[in-house]
Design an enzyme around this catalytic site. Structure first.
Site, PDB file in Angstrom:
ATOM      1  N   LYS B  78      -9.390   7.145   1.085  1.00 15.83           N
ATOM      2  CA  LYS B  78     -10.458   7.418  -0.622  1.00 15.83           C
ATOM      3  C   LYS B  78     -10.849   8.692  -0.672  1.00 15.83           C
ATOM      4  CE  LYS B  78     -11.504   3.357  -0.584  1.00 15.83           C
ATOM      5  NZ  LYS B  78     -11.394   2.388  -1.670  1.00 15.83           N
ATOM      6  N   ALA B 130      -4.802  -4.197  -4.388  1.00  7.61           N
ATOM      7  CA  ALA B 130      -4.448  -4.873  -3.043  1.00  7.61           C
ATOM      8  C   ALA B 130      -5.476  -4.897  -2.416  1.00  7.61           C
ATOM      9  CB  ALA B 130      -3.928  -3.760  -1.903  1.00  7.61           C
ATOM     10  N   LYS B 181      -6.777   6.544 -16.650  1.00  8.64           N
ATOM     11  CA  LYS B 181      -7.106   5.471 -15.297  1.00  8.64           C
ATOM     12  C   LYS B 181      -8.214   5.940 -15.081  1.00  8.64           C
ATOM     13  CE  LYS B 181      -5.598   4.090 -11.370  1.00  8.64           C
ATOM     14  NZ  LYS B 181      -4.876   3.208  -9.867  1.00  8.64           N
TER      15      LYS B 181
END
Lengths: 312, 312
Positions: B78, B130, B181
């Site tokens: 992260k 995922a 993004k």
């Protein structure tokens, strides 16, 4: 002994109904929440807590035809129900009658005035609070104050409220007080609802404190632009003081969200956004909180599959 | 057979680890989440779903001293862990090694470059996704693409990823893709986390759709002011298309909030706010979402009493 109609069957309606009944006034509650109205007719208004008495007789009605012409009424429904309640009142109010709204938010008096005429509608600001425990059952908050503006015909209702132990002050600048409360509400209510916390927990971290400040300052700027003076110097410290004083309270908006009921967001943040537009002020903080709570309400409605048995 | 270090033991680290191991590369996962690392050593990386194989061998380590000098590394922690991970890499990376960050958000490459030197650090943008099911267990999302910028020394890693079935494209304008993004992320992730909904549910009502638009347009304006061209004409329709295409996904930020882990809000909305400041643009929507998620994280930390066993 005076006949008093209370429109509503939620926490505040029960609090006022119980106290007025306790000083021997004849209280009728007009509501749409059938379970709440039934409970009142079966067991009176019940008080949770350690009061001397815990049940107070009142008549609950959902049917307008059972109500004689109304001279004195208190309006204690949620803001989004004001229009419907005003239309009901229009059918049963005496031409000389008067209704006092003690609701949250902005815009309720305007709706009442339009439907009932300005002479029969007035509003006050109250700091009393209460929590709905179940149908007909309420837990009173701490003592508060009711501020009203002098208005012809209002005196008998004020006398009844005073007899029932409510603290009342007459003020000349009610719109200042309405905005004072609105500023507090937009800074505390949506945030407690979005973060699922008690009022005082908003003070526990810098991020929610910053958000409270941003919301309060933004609403304060709109009030200033409208030429309205709230009853305090600095909106930010006022909001922080209220959050500290009501640290253990579950805000009405969080109560609404928790039971899947519509909130008063439109009469709070929505009203600030509209008032801001009228004076060319952007109000992004209030607008985003408005949209977030509206999105939440909408998602709740979908997930609860249109269950409409909400209390008021 | 190539030695590849993956930094991280969360959903994306497991996804990449399993695929690289499946094509016979020697995969080591470096993590701080002891349960996740133990599970990998005991049972390999396990895949939830209907793949042909459901376990892939990999070495899990928490201790740097067990790792030989690293030539090829993938960074899949992260964003808030980037600095710590970069300092670990600094101790074990070969002077000629290279690390490819496929992380979310803005600012990670800058941290890596500062600590490892610009030549050893590079980044890509991926649309693979995922979901972490438990320690060492992952459910892959649909197929995606990895976009990278050509960089000396990166080829061997790209070859390994291609062998493992990943789709890779080389692009010249990576910062455009990074911002593309980012714009999608700031418009979808915080809202799904605040409203506790799947990506697609943001399209179900006008209020969350409005919020998505406001966030996307605001971030898009910052990109334009920076002279960056995202890969699409209109940020709003791009975000709506992604929300529709990923309708059933639980966003990474909602996954984080649900398991009580810190989110990547600072590398997303926080990065937009800072970039906005650098070009004198106000970004109230991103700022409020930043504060709301930060408040939420803080409240979770308090209510979980400093339980630090978060996976990465």
């Amino acid at each position: 002994m005076t006949d008093i109609l209370i429109v509503g069957s939620g926490a505040m309606a029960l609090l006022f109904g119980a106290r007025l009944a306790a000083s021997d006034h004849k209280v009728t509650l007009l509501g749409t929440w059938r379970k709440g109205i039934q409970a009142i007719n079966q067991s009176g208004i019940r008080i949770a807590g350690d009061l001397k008495r815990d049940s107070f007789p009142a008549q609950g009605v959902t049917d307008l035809s059972k109500i004689p012409p109304v001279k004195l009424a208190l309006l204690l429904v949620k803001s989004w129900q004001t229009e419907r309640a005003a239309k009901q009142l229009a059918r049963i109010m005496d031409p000389e009658g008067i209704v006092l709204s003690l609701q949250n938010g902005l815009g309720n008096l305007e709706i009442l005035g339009e439907i009932l005429g300005d002479r029969r509608a007035t509003q006050g600001v109250t700091t009393y609070g209460a929590t709905l425990i179940g149908p007909g059952v309420v837990r009173p908050g701490g003592e508060g104050i009711i501020s009203v503006q002098p208005q012809p015909g209002l005196d008998p209702l004020i006398q009844c409220l005073k007899q029932s132990g409510f603290s009342i002050q007459e003020v000349e600048n009610l719109s200042g007080l309405v905005w004072s409360k609105l500023i507090i509400n937009v800074a505390i209510n949506p945030l407690t609802a979005l973060l699922n916390v008690k009022n005082g927990q908003l003070l526990d971290n810098k991020y929610s404190k910053d958000l409270m400040s941003l919301a309060a300052r933004e609403a304060g700027n709109v009030a200033s632009a409208l030429g309205i003076e709230p009853g305090y110097e600095d909106p930010v410290s006022a909001v922080e003081a209220v959050a500290a004083a009501t640290a253990e309270n579950i805000s009405s908006m969080l109560q609404d969200i928790r039971r899947g009921a519509p909130t008063e967001i439109d009469a709070m943040c929505g009203a600030v956004v509209r008032a801001g537009r009228s004076v060319n002020l952007n109000t992004p903080v209030n607008e985003i909180m408005l949209l977030l709570i509206q999105a939440r309400e909408n998602i709740m409605r979908i997930s609860e599959n249109e269950n409409n048995d909400n209390n008021e």
